[in-house]
Design an enzyme around this catalytic site. Structure first.
Site, mmCIF file in Angstrom:
data_model
loop_
_atom_site.group_PDB
_atom_site.id
_atom_site.type_symbol
_atom_site.label_atom_id
_atom_site.label_comp_id
_atom_site.label_asym_id
_atom_site.label_seq_id
_atom_site.Cartn_x
_atom_site.Cartn_y
_atom_site.Cartn_z
ATOM 1 N N GLU A 287 41.075 62.236 20.474
ATOM 2 C CA GLU A 287 40.790 63.899 19.559
ATOM 3 C C GLU A 287 41.360 64.083 19.225
ATOM 4 O O GLU A 287 40.536 65.023 20.584
ATOM 5 C CB GLU A 287 38.788 63.767 18.554
ATOM 6 C CG GLU A 287 39.034 64.548 17.123
ATOM 7 C CD GLU A 287 38.938 65.875 17.119
ATOM 8 O OE1 GLU A 287 40.303 66.311 17.183
ATOM 9 O OE2 GLU A 287 38.212 66.042 17.609
ATOM 10 N N CYS A 321 38.300 71.936 15.792
ATOM 11 C CA CYS A 321 39.407 71.713 15.612
ATOM 12 C C CYS A 321 39.620 70.999 13.669
ATOM 13 O O CYS A 321 40.051 70.915 13.041
ATOM 14 C CB CYS A 321 39.615 69.844 16.266
ATOM 15 S SG CYS A 321 38.129 68.549 15.696
#
Length: 516
Positions: A287, A321
Site C-alpha cells: 500500500e 495516504c
C-alpha cells in the site's frame, strides 16, 4: 469457537469529563516515562542491542520519547530462526486457537487504550481523536480478522465428480516480514501483523523508526497475550540498515508493506529477484499512498463539501495516504468554494496536541518538515497561495494549513504526493473535464465527489479510478469491515485491508481429491 458478533469500536468522547480526565492522566504518566529504553522481542525473549534508535517528540524535538533497540543482521537471523521453528507447529494450530489470541490481544489493547493514545500524541503528533481512532481501528482489525480466520478455515466444497471426494483448504505460507508506516503506528501495524499470524504464519515486525516506541508498546501487548515463542518477533531497526536484508532474504516468504511509492517499488523489485536457496516466489503486499481528489460540481451542497474537504485535507496534518490533496471544482462554483474552504480552514487550531484544544499538530519529523516546506515553495510558483504557507513558532515541526488556488492539473503539487497539510484547488471547465483531471495522476487510492446529480454519481462509481470512492462525505476514515481499504495503480496492490479478501493474501489454496 463462537465469537461475539463483530461491531466497530466507538471513538472516546473527550468532551466528557471522565474520558478527558483519563486521557490527561495517561499523558502525564507517559511523559514521566520519556527516555526509557525498549528492547527487541525475539523467540519469546526481550533482547537488547548495542545501538539504539532515538525517538523524539515532533512538537518539541529536544524531548526524547524513548530509545529503542536498533537491530542488525545478527538479530534478524535470530528472529528468522525463531519464526521458522515456530511455524512448524503454528501452521497446524486450529484457527479457533489463533482467533482466540487475537481476541485476547484486542481486549488487552482496549484496556491500554488511553496509554496508547497518549504515546501517539507524543511520538507522532496525533490529536486525541485521531489517536483514539487509530487504536479503535486496531481493535477492530483484531476482532474482524478473528472472524475471517474461522471463515477461511472451512475452505470450500468445489463441484464433485462421481467416485471422488474433492475439497479446497486454505493453508498458511510461512515466515514473513511486516513493515508498517509511522502515520497509523497502532492500527496498520496491528492489522498487518494480526492478519499474517491468525492465518497461521509467523512474523518479523519492523516498525517505522520514528514510531518505534509505539511499536514497542504494541509488541508488549502481543507478548502479554502469550503467543507461542517465535510466532511474533519485534525487530526494530533502521530501514537503511536492515530493510534490504529483510526483503532479500531467501527465508522471507512474504512482505507486507505500507509506505511511500519509492520504497514500495524498491521492495517489489528486490523481492522479485530469486535468491540462492529460495524455494518460493515471495508474496508482496503493498500500500503506497495517493494523490487523492474530491470533485465538486455546481449542484453540490458547498458548505458540506467545504467541511468534508478540510477534514480530509488537514486531519493528522494531511499525513494520510487517503488525505484529500486535490480539490477539482467546476468553474461555476470554483470561487465560492475556495472562499468556503479557506474560511473553514482558518478555524483550525494548530499546536502541541497534548492540549486537546489543538486539532492539528506537528508534522512527523524534520525530514518531513523540509519536504513539505519545499513543496510549498514550489506551489508558490505553480499556483496562488490563498492560505498558510508558513512555519508556526520556532520549536517543533508545525506548518500552517496551506491552500493553493488556480493550480494547473499537471503541475507538481497536483501530481506528486506531498504528505502534509497542503491542498491544491484545480479549476475544471465542467464535470467531464473534472473526471479527466481526477484520473490524471499515477495514483488511485481514495477519492470523492460532492453532487446532487444522480447521473454524475453513477458516472463517478463507474469512471473514477480509485480503490475507495466516497460520495457526498469526507474521503478519510475507512472503517474495518465496512469500507475495505486499498488502491489502484501506484497506490499499491489493492490489498483491501479490513475486508473479506485480505486474509487470502497470507494463505494459499490446496486442492485435495480423494478416490472413494
Amino acid at each position: 469457537m463462537k465469537l461475539e458478533a463483530f461491531r466497530n469500536m466507538r471513538i472516546l468522547d473527550f468532551k466528557s469529563p471522565q474520558d478527558k480526565s483519563k486521557m490527561e492522566e495517561a499523558l502525564s504518566k507517559s511523559r514521566s516515562q520519556f527516555g526509557k529504553t525498549y528492547k527487541a522481542f525475539i523467540g519469546g525473549k526481550w533482547i537488547d542491542t548495542g545501538d539504539k534508535i532515538t525517538s523524539v517528540n515532533p512538537a518539541n524535538p529536544s524531548e526524547i520519547v524513548g530509545y529503542v533497540a536498533n537491530c542488525t543482521e545478527k538479530e534478524i537471523d535470530m528472529a528468522f530462526d525463531a519464526a521458522e521453528n515456530a511455524f512448524k507447529e503454528w501452521r497446524f494450530s486450529k484457527a479457533s486457537e489463533r482467533a482466540a489470541y487475537l481476541v485476547k490481544i484486542a481486549k488487552i489493547m482496549d484496556e491500554s487504550r488511553y496509554e496508547l493514545d497518549s504515546w501517539m500524541v507524543y511520538e507522532v503528533g496525533k490529536n486525541w481523536i485521531e489517536a483514539d481512532g487509530d487504536v479503535a481501528e486496531a481493535i477492530d482489525t483484531l476482532n474482524y480478522y478473528a472472524h475471517e480466520a474461522l471463515r477461511y478455515s472451512k475452505g470450500y466444497k468445489p463441484y464433485q465428480v462421481y467416485g471422488e471426494k474433492n475439497e479446497v483448504k486454505y493453508v498458511p505460507i510461512g515466515s514473513g516480514v511486516v513493515i508498517p508506516p509511522w502515520n497509523f503506528p497502532v492500527a496498520i501495524l496491528t492489522g498487518m501483523t494480526a492478519a499474517a499470524i491468525v492465518a497461521g504464519n509467523t512474523v518479523l515486525l519492523k516498525p517505522a523508526s520514528i514510531a518505534s516506541v509505539i511499536g514497542a508498546k504494541v509488541a508488549e501487548i502481543f507478548s502479554e497475550a502469550g503467543l507461542p515463542k517465535g510466532v511474533f518477533n519485534f525487530v526494530p531497526g533502521s530501514g537503511s540498515k536492515i530493510g534490504d536484508y529483510l526483503v532479500k532474504s531467501p527465508r522471507t516468504r512474504f512482505i507486507a508493506f505500507t509506505g511511500s511509492k519509492d520504497v514500495g517499488l524498491r521492495i517489489n523489485e528486490l523481492a522479485a529477484k530469486h535468491q540462492e536457496g529460495q524455494k518460493w516466489i515471495k508474496r508482496v503486499i503493498l500500500e503506497m499512498g495517493g494523490k487523492d481528489a474530491i470533485v465538486v460540481d455546481e449542484t453540490a451542497d458547498l458548505d458540506a463539501a467545504a467541511e468534508g474537504i478540510v477534514v480530509s485535507a488537514f486531519g493528522n496534518q494531511g499525513q494520510k495516504c487517503s488525505a484529500c490533496s486535490r480539490v477539482i471544482a467546476v468553474d461555476a462554483i470554483y470561487d465560492k468554494l475556495i472562499e468556503k474552504i479557506t474560511e473553514r480552514a482558518k478555524k483550525i487550531k494548530v499546536g502541541d496536541t497534548s492540549d486537546f484544544e489543538n486539532w492539528m499538530g506537528p508534522v512527523s519529523s524534520d525530514e518531513a518538515f523540509k519536504k513539505i516546506t519545499g513543496y510549498i515553495e514550489i506551489g508558490k510558483k505553480e499556483g496562488k497561495l490563498v492560505l498558510g504557507g508558513n512555519r508556526i513558532g520556532n520549536v517543533g515541526f508545525f506548518i500552517e494549513p496551506t491552500i493553493f488556488a488556480e493550480v494547473g492539473p499537471n503541475s507538481r503539487i497536483a501530481q506528486e504526493e506531498i504528505f502534509g497539510p497542503v491542498l491544491s484547488v484545480i479549476r475544471a471547465k465542467d464535470f467531464d473535464d473534472a473526471v479527466k483531471i481526477f484520473n490524471s495522476t499515477e495514483y488511485g487510492l481514495t477519492g470523492g465527489v460532492y453532487t446532487k446529480d444522480k447521473n454524475r454519481i453513477k458516472r463517478a462509481k463507474a469512471e473514477f479510478n480509485v480503490g475507495n470512492l466516497y460520495i457526498n462525505r469526507k474521503i478519510t476514515g475507512a472503517l474495518i469491515g465496512v469500507q475495505p481499504f486499498g488502491g489502484f495503480n501506484m497506490s499499491g496492490t489493492d490489498s483491501k485491508s479490513g475486508g473479506r479478501d485480505y486474509l487470502l493474501l497470507f494463505l494459499q489454496a490446496k486442492s485435495i481429491s480423494e478416490k472413494i
